[in-house]
Design a protein around this motif. Structure first.
Motif, short mmCIF file in Angstrom:
data_model
loop_
_atom_site.label_atom_id
_atom_site.label_comp_id
_atom_site.label_asym_id
_atom_site.label_seq_id
_atom_site.Cartn_x
_atom_site.Cartn_y
_atom_site.Cartn_z
N HIS A 129 40.53 -10.01 13.38
CA HIS A 129 41.56 -10.54 12.86
C HIS A 129 42.20 -11.92 13.71
O HIS A 129 42.49 -12.96 13.28
CB HIS A 129 42.96 -9.68 12.97
CG HIS A 129 42.76 -8.69 11.90
ND1 HIS A 129 42.38 -7.57 12.15
CD2 HIS A 129 43.16 -8.39 10.50
CE1 HIS A 129 42.28 -6.82 10.86
NE2 HIS A 129 42.86 -7.45 10.04
N LEU A 130 42.29 -11.59 15.15
CA LEU A 130 42.70 -12.54 16.07
C LEU A 130 41.59 -13.75 16.05
O LEU A 130 42.31 -15.13 16.05
CB LEU A 130 42.78 -12.06 17.23
CG LEU A 130 43.49 -13.11 18.44
CD1 LEU A 130 44.89 -13.41 17.96
CD2 LEU A 130 43.52 -12.34 19.71
N VAL A 131 40.43 -13.86 16.13
CA VAL A 131 39.49 -14.87 15.96
C VAL A 131 39.55 -15.46 14.66
O VAL A 131 39.61 -16.84 14.63
CB VAL A 131 37.89 -14.50 16.24
CG1 VAL A 131 37.11 -15.45 16.04
CG2 VAL A 131 37.84 -13.82 17.52
N ALA A 132 40.00 -14.74 13.53
CA ALA A 132 39.97 -15.46 12.29
C ALA A 132 41.12 -16.29 12.33
O ALA A 132 41.16 -17.42 11.68
CB ALA A 132 40.03 -14.53 11.37
N HIS A 133 42.43 -15.79 12.76
CA HIS A 133 43.44 -16.50 12.62
C HIS A 133 43.37 -17.69 13.55
O HIS A 133 43.95 -18.65 13.24
CB HIS A 133 44.64 -15.56 13.63
CG HIS A 133 45.98 -16.34 13.97
ND1 HIS A 133 46.68 -17.01 13.06
CD2 HIS A 133 46.37 -16.60 15.11
CE1 HIS A 133 47.80 -17.47 13.64
NE2 HIS A 133 47.57 -17.40 14.83
N VAL A 134 42.79 -17.82 14.73
CA VAL A 134 42.70 -18.85 15.53
C VAL A 134 41.79 -20.02 14.89
O VAL A 134 41.89 -21.29 15.11
CB VAL A 134 42.14 -18.58 17.04
CG1 VAL A 134 41.69 -19.89 17.92
CG2 VAL A 134 43.17 -17.81 17.77
N ALA A 135 40.69 -19.56 14.18
CA ALA A 135 39.85 -20.55 13.55
C ALA A 135 40.50 -21.16 12.35
O ALA A 135 40.67 -22.25 12.20
CB ALA A 135 38.55 -19.84 13.01
#
Length: 208
Positions: free
Chosen positions: A45-51
Motif C-alpha cells: 500500500h505504501l509503495v503504491a501510495h508513493v508511486a
C-alpha cells in the motif's frame, strides 16, 4: 509558507527518494506484503501510495509548464482506489511503477523554467501554492514514508535541516503555538504522529 529554499527542497527530495527506493529494492514479495508502520496498510500500500504521489505531483508540474489545470487526483475516492489496486500488484510490478514514476517526475521538474516554477498550482488539499512547493511536497512524502516502511530507517536518519523545516511546516498546519523540547528527530516524529520517545506530551492526530 516557510522560508526554506527551493534548492534545499530539491536536495531533500532527492535524498528521500534514494532512501525510500534503496529500501524497496531490498523487499521481496513476502516482505513487501507485510504490514508497514501505518495502521491498516502493508508495504505494498505504501509503495503504491508513493508511486501514485509522484504521478500526481507530475500533474502539477504539467500545470506549471503548460498553464493547463491538471489536479493531482480526479477525486479522493479515485486516489484511494488507485492505492488499493496498486497494493494487489506484485512486488516487481510495484517497484517498476515506483521507479518509472520517480524518473518521469524528475525529468519533468528538471525541464521547468524559472518562470514556470513560479506558476500557481493547487494541491490535493486545495491550497494554492507556487510550483516551487512541489519538491517540498515530494520531500515530505519520500522522507517520512521511508521511515513508515518499517525496515529500520528512523527520523534520526533524515537530514537535520529537513527535520527543522518539517517541524516548522507541521507546526503551522497543526496551528501549534509551541512545540515540546527534545532531540530534533523525536520532536519531528511526535509532530508527524509517529512513534517517539518524548514524555508527557499531548497526543496528536494523524498527519500526512
Amino acid at each position: 509558507m516557510s522560508a526554506r529554499a527551493h534548492a534545499d527542497s530539491l536536495t531533500w527530495a532527492e535524498h528521500g527518494t534514494a532512501l525510500f527506493t534503496t529500501q524497496v529494492a531490498r523487499l521481496d514479495e513476502q516482505t513487501m506484503s507485510q504490514p508497514c508502520a501505518l495502521p491498516g496498510w502493508t508495504r505494498k500500500h505504501l509503495v503504491a501510495h508513493v508511486a501514485a504521489n509522484a504521478d500526481a505531483l507530475g500533474n502539477l508540474v504539467h500545470w506549471a509548464r503548460t498553464g493547463e489545470c491538471t489536479p493531482m487526483y480526479t477525486s479522493a475516492e479515485q486516489r484511494n482506489a488507485d492505492i488499493e489496486s496498486g497494493a494487489h500488484r506484485s512486488a516487481t510490478e510495484l517497484t517498476e511503477w515506483l521507479n518509472t514514476s520517480i524518473q518521469k517526475l524528475g525529468v519533468a521538474m528538471d525541464a521547468l523554467t524559472g518562470e514556470q516554477w513560479r506558476t500557481d498550482v493547487v494541491t490535493a488539499q486545495g491550497r494554492t501554492v507556487p510550483a516551487t512547493e512541489i519538491p517540498w511536497l515530494r520531500a515530505r512524502e519520500v522522507c517520512v514514508h521511508a521511515v513508515d516502511l518499517g525496515t529500520g530507517t528512523t527520523f534520526a536518519d533524515l537530514p537535520g535541516d529537513f527535520l527543522a523545516a518539517l517541524i516548522t511546516d507541521i507546526r503551522g498546519k497543526r496551528g501549534l503555538g509551541t512545540v515540546p523540547g527534545g532531540p530534533l528527530p523525536e520532536v519531528a516524529a511526535y509532530l508527524a504522529g509517529r512513534p517517539h520517545s518524548l514524555a508527557e506530551v499531548p497526543g496528536l492526530g494523524p498527519w500526512l
